[in-house]
Design an enzyme around this catalytic site. Sequence first.
Site, short mmCIF file in Angstrom:
data_model
loop_
_atom_site.label_atom_id
_atom_site.label_comp_id
_atom_site.label_asym_id
_atom_site.label_seq_id
_atom_site.Cartn_x
_atom_site.Cartn_y
_atom_site.Cartn_z
N GLY A 1 0.92 -1.19 -0.12
CA GLY A 1 0.00 -0.02 -0.10
C GLY A 1 0.83 1.11 -0.10
N ASN A 2 0.31 2.36 0.36
CA ASN A 2 0.88 3.64 0.58
C ASN A 2 0.32 4.51 1.41
OD1 ASN A 2 -0.74 5.44 -0.92
ND2 ASN A 2 -0.48 4.04 -2.89
N ARG A 3 0.87 5.61 1.84
CA ARG A 3 0.49 6.53 2.83
C ARG A 3 -0.55 7.80 2.37
NH1 ARG A 3 4.48 5.30 6.85
NH2 ARG A 3 6.45 4.86 5.73
N SER A 4 -1.23 7.42 1.48
CA SER A 4 -2.23 8.25 1.12
C SER A 4 -3.51 8.25 2.19
CB SER A 4 -2.88 8.15 -0.27
OG SER A 4 -3.98 8.96 -0.45
N ALA B 1 -4.35 7.80 -4.89
CA ALA B 1 -2.94 7.48 -4.88
C ALA B 1 -2.76 5.85 -5.53
CB ALA B 1 -1.94 7.68 -3.80
#
Length: 229
Positions: free
Chosen positions: A36-39, A105
């Site tokens: 995943g990512n930090r959005s 994102a």
Amino acid sequence: EIVKDFFKDSNLFCQKNILITAGPTYEAIDPVRFIGNRSSGKMGIRLAEEAAKLGAHVDLILGPSNESILSHSLLNVIRVESAQQMLDEVTKLQSKIDCFIFAAAVADYKVESPSQEKIKKTEINLELHLTKNPDIALTIGKSKRSDQISIGFALETENLFENAKSKLDKKNMDFIVMNTPKVKNSAFGFDTNQISIYHKDGRILEFELKTKKEVAKDILHEIYQLQCR
Ligand code: C5P
């Protein structure tokens, strides 16, 4: 002043269908793990709330996000997890949409064949084979009608304008919102954002650091002006 008057009219986007993608996407490694990512999803959620307040019918296609969302009769939230699911939901609604806002994102890569069972930590090294995810903004940009508007975001750390311009062209967008995580308190995870808008006709508008709610209003004001042309 013009912007102030604009927001007094809650019917400005009446009869308009706006679709917004927001948040991160999670790409499964196995049943319990993901990439995943930090959005946080905050920017897209604020856009969805403000557009609904202005009378638009809004479909918010939202990846995993913990941010709370104002409930509004014109705001429909569709929860998804992966990029493929996000694309599928966007495609289903595509023909009725007047304006697409790609604020998600999206993870660039996914695991080619996620494990059906939880992966055991028996090996010292673990290799994951990744393949490219579909590009939602590009897919829509290539197939959209001339009466459909498309807006994207570019988060760059270098060559801001060149990179934003090439994305704008490639993905057939009407304008791209540029932000840089190098500005203090801006972009990922924060409640504030400092943006510039790069139009396809070459105009560049710069805005001050503001709350994401105020930034959302600036972006919607630009969309309204495009639709009036
Ligand atoms: O190429 P890049 O990821 O920087 O482009 C950013 C823009 O494209 C954003 O508007 C983002 O929502 C959209 N995008 C997308 N699907 C992807 C990657 C990016 O819709 N797979």
